[in-house]
Design a protein around this motif. Structure first.
Motif, PDB file in Angstrom:
ATOM      1  N   GLN A  45      22.986 -81.607  73.576  1.00 28.57           N
ATOM      2  CA  GLN A  45      22.132 -82.358  72.647  1.00 28.57           C
ATOM      3  C   GLN A  45      21.036 -83.085  73.415  1.00 28.57           C
ATOM      4  O   GLN A  45      19.883 -83.107  73.005  1.00 28.57           O
ATOM      5  N   LEU A  46      21.391 -83.618  74.572  1.00 22.61           N
ATOM      6  CA  LEU A  46      20.375 -84.343  75.364  1.00 22.61           C
ATOM      7  C   LEU A  46      19.297 -83.376  75.838  1.00 22.61           C
ATOM      8  O   LEU A  46      18.103 -83.673  75.734  1.00 22.61           O
ATOM      9  N   LEU A  49       9.241 -92.582  80.049  1.00 24.48           N
ATOM     10  CA  LEU A  49       8.776 -92.784  78.674  1.00 24.48           C
ATOM     11  C   LEU A  49       7.488 -93.591  78.627  1.00 24.48           C
ATOM     12  O   LEU A  49       7.235 -94.430  79.499  1.00 24.48           O
ATOM     13  N   LEU A 105       8.493 -99.082  67.670  1.00 25.93           N
ATOM     14  CA  LEU A 105       7.923 -99.951  68.711  1.00 25.93           C
ATOM     15  C   LEU A 105       6.424-100.103  68.452  1.00 25.93           C
ATOM     16  O   LEU A 105       5.856 -99.369  67.631  1.00 25.93           O
ATOM     17  N   GLY A 157      17.306 -90.358  69.373  1.00 24.52           N
ATOM     18  CA  GLY A 157      18.657 -90.009  69.821  1.00 24.52           C
ATOM     19  C   GLY A 157      19.365 -89.068  68.879  1.00 24.52           C
ATOM     20  O   GLY A 157      20.282 -88.379  69.265  1.00 24.52           O
TER      21      GLY A 157
HETATM   22  C1  LIG Z   1      14.787 -97.609  75.877  1.00 21.26           C
HETATM   23  C2  LIG Z   1      13.884 -96.680  75.127  1.00 21.26           C
HETATM   24  C3  LIG Z   1      14.311 -95.370  74.949  1.00 21.26           C
HETATM   25  C4  LIG Z   1      13.532 -94.498  74.265  1.00 21.26           C
HETATM   26  N1  LIG Z   1      13.944 -93.188  74.032  1.00 21.26           N
HETATM   27  C5  LIG Z   1      15.115 -92.688  74.428  1.00 21.26           C
HETATM   28  O1  LIG Z   1      15.906 -93.303  75.032  1.00 21.26           O
HETATM   29  C6  LIG Z   1      15.426 -91.277  74.050  1.00 21.26           C
HETATM   30  C7  LIG Z   1      16.844 -91.064  74.444  1.00 21.26           C
HETATM   31  C8  LIG Z   1      17.408 -89.883  73.782  1.00 21.26           C
HETATM   32  O2  LIG Z   1      16.760 -89.165  73.049  1.00 21.26           O
HETATM   33  C9  LIG Z   1      18.796 -89.621  74.047  1.00 21.26           C
HETATM   34  C10 LIG Z   1      19.480 -90.347  75.013  1.00 21.26           C
HETATM   35  C11 LIG Z   1      20.824 -90.067  75.225  1.00 21.26           C
HETATM   36  C12 LIG Z   1      21.454 -89.077  74.475  1.00 21.26           C
HETATM   37  F1  LIG Z   1      22.753 -88.795  74.645  1.00 21.26           F
HETATM   38  C13 LIG Z   1      20.736 -88.377  73.533  1.00 21.26           C
HETATM   39  C14 LIG Z   1      21.424 -87.354  72.714  1.00 21.26           C
HETATM   40  F2  LIG Z   1      22.016 -86.481  73.544  1.00 21.26           F
HETATM   41  F3  LIG Z   1      22.342 -87.946  71.949  1.00 21.26           F
HETATM   42  F4  LIG Z   1      20.547 -86.713  71.937  1.00 21.26           F
HETATM   43  C15 LIG Z   1      19.412 -88.629  73.299  1.00 21.26           C
HETATM   44  C16 LIG Z   1      12.341 -94.918  73.746  1.00 21.26           C
HETATM   45  C17 LIG Z   1      11.901 -96.233  73.951  1.00 21.26           C
HETATM   46  C18 LIG Z   1      12.676 -97.110  74.647  1.00 21.26           C
HETATM   47  C19 LIG Z   1      12.239 -98.496  74.823  1.00 21.26           C
HETATM   48  N2  LIG Z   1      13.055 -99.539  74.582  1.00 21.26           N
HETATM   49  N3  LIG Z   1      12.345-100.651  74.792  1.00 21.26           N
HETATM   50  C20 LIG Z   1      12.893-101.999  74.640  1.00 21.26           C
HETATM   51  C21 LIG Z   1      12.809-102.385  73.181  1.00 21.26           C
HETATM   52  C22 LIG Z   1      14.246-102.088  75.207  1.00 21.26           C
HETATM   53  C23 LIG Z   1      11.081-100.388  75.164  1.00 21.26           C
HETATM   54  N4  LIG Z   1      10.052-101.217  75.447  1.00 21.26           N
HETATM   55  C24 LIG Z   1       8.873-100.648  75.786  1.00 21.26           C
HETATM   56  N5  LIG Z   1       8.679 -99.307  75.845  1.00 21.26           N
HETATM   57  C25 LIG Z   1       9.703 -98.454  75.589  1.00 21.26           C
HETATM   58  N6  LIG Z   1       9.504 -97.124  75.681  1.00 21.26           N
HETATM   59  C26 LIG Z   1      10.967 -98.990  75.214  1.00 21.26           C
END
Ligand SMILES: Cc1cc(NC(=O)CCC(=O)c2ccc(F)c(C(F)(F)F)c2)ccc1-c1nn(C(C)C)c2ncnc(N)c12
Length: 278
Positions: A59-60, A92, A145, A158
């Motif tokens: 999935q990831l 990202l 965001l 996710g």
């Molecule tokens: C932390 C953060 C993450 C993301 N995107 C993702 O992590 C995608 C992860 C994913 O798709 C995934 C991961 C594990 C997994 F098992 C699976 C599966 F397999 F299940 F499909 C899928 C986008 C933006 C942020 C973000 N956060 N923040 C703060 C608010 C903390 C921010 N502040 C500023 N800028 C930002 N970009 C952020």
């Protein structure tokens, strides 16, 4: 002339790690800067043993393929990813404005102009995702965001799926679930239209429409589409009309994305600069 094509084999040594931004799913996320270009990014660290524990490897991989392929002003970019022995790193787009949720909690509820601008941005982004056969299915304020200009970015895919046909898996928090997802029935793109209605309500009233003390009560309220509008002067009839046309139990009867952009409330209130044209 340096080659314009994105570098393929990143490593942790290409980045200077800054402050932690928070804990995302499966790991932490840090502010980071690519050393050569000085480009600011968010670097998410995911522990492989977490992914293996939940058997999410495939999935990831699919998520990474989906997200690196999505290019839209209101969809947060995944520039690339790399891994070492025990961690996977996602490179990202950095959303300087942080979570929309924070802004909503701080101000209580949004003005009609702000709410309509965000709904228009979301609608443009969803139309783009749907034409690429991607249903997000987990759109909630925590996944929205803001960039440095306060423009909306859908993030954290996710749980999205490349949808060629209907899907059955449950996901997301309860408040934003469409009836067909609550009943764990087959569902399609129209779940995102329902969620737009839930978000529009929450932007304007500060609480989601089917909020209840227990999960069971929330489920009941969703299944009955138990929608009531508090009598507050700051929400126009047009806004309520749009919400009513989206929170429809029969998914085929929900206002389609292209009609949302032509709805009088959006036309009257959305700021064209806040949401990118087609
Ligand atoms: C932390 C953060 C993450 C993301 N995107 C993702 O992590 C995608 C992860 C994913 O798709 C995934 C991961 C594990 C997994 F098992 C699976 C599966 F397999 F299940 F499909 C899928 C986008 C933006 C942020 C973000 N956060 N923040 C703060 C608010 C903390 C921010 N502040 C500023 N800028 C930002 N970009 C952020």
């Amino acid at each position: 002339m340096a080659s314009e094509s994105p570098k393929k084999n990143w490593s942790i040594n290409d980045f200077e790690i800054g402050k932690p931004l928070g804990k995302g799913k499966f790991g932490r996320v840090y502010l980071a800067r690519e050393s050569k270009s000085k480009y600011i990014v968010a670097l998410k660290v995911i522990f492989k043993e977490q992914i293996e524990k939940y058997r999410l490897q495939h999935q990831l991989k699919r998520e990474m393929a989906i997200q690196t392929s999505l290019r839209h002003p209101h969809v947060l970019r995944l520039y690339g990813w790399f891994h070492d022995a025990e961690r996977i790193f996602l490179i990202l787009e950095y959303a300087h404005g942080g979570e929309l949720y924070g802004e909503l909690r701080r101000v209580g509820y949004l003005s009609e102009q702000q709410a309509a601008t965000y709904i228009a941005s979301l609608t443009h982004a969803l139309a783009y995702c749907h034409e690429k056969h991607v249903i997000h299915r987990d759109i909630k304020p925590e996944n929205l965001l803001l960039d440095h200009e306060g423009r909306l970015k859908i993030a954290d895919f996710g749980w999205s799926v490349q949808s060629k046909n209907k899907r059955h898996t449950m996901c997301g928090t309860l408040d934003y679930l469409a009836p067909e997802m609550v009943e764990n029935k087959a569902h399609d793109y129209a779940v995102d239209n329902w969620t737009l209605g839930v978000l529009c309500y929450e932007f304007l009233y500060g609480v989601p429409p089917f909020e209840a003390d227990s999960q069971a009560d929330t489920f009941q309220r969703i299944m009955k589409v138990d929608l009531t509008f508090p009598s507050t002067p700051h929400v126009s009839t047009e806004a309520k009309d749009l919400i009513i046309q989206l929170l429809v139990k029969d998914s085929a009867k929900r206002l389609p994305l292209d009609k949302i952009l032509k709805h009088p409330w959006i036309i009257m209130n959305a700021d064209p600069n806040g949401s990118f044209p087609e």
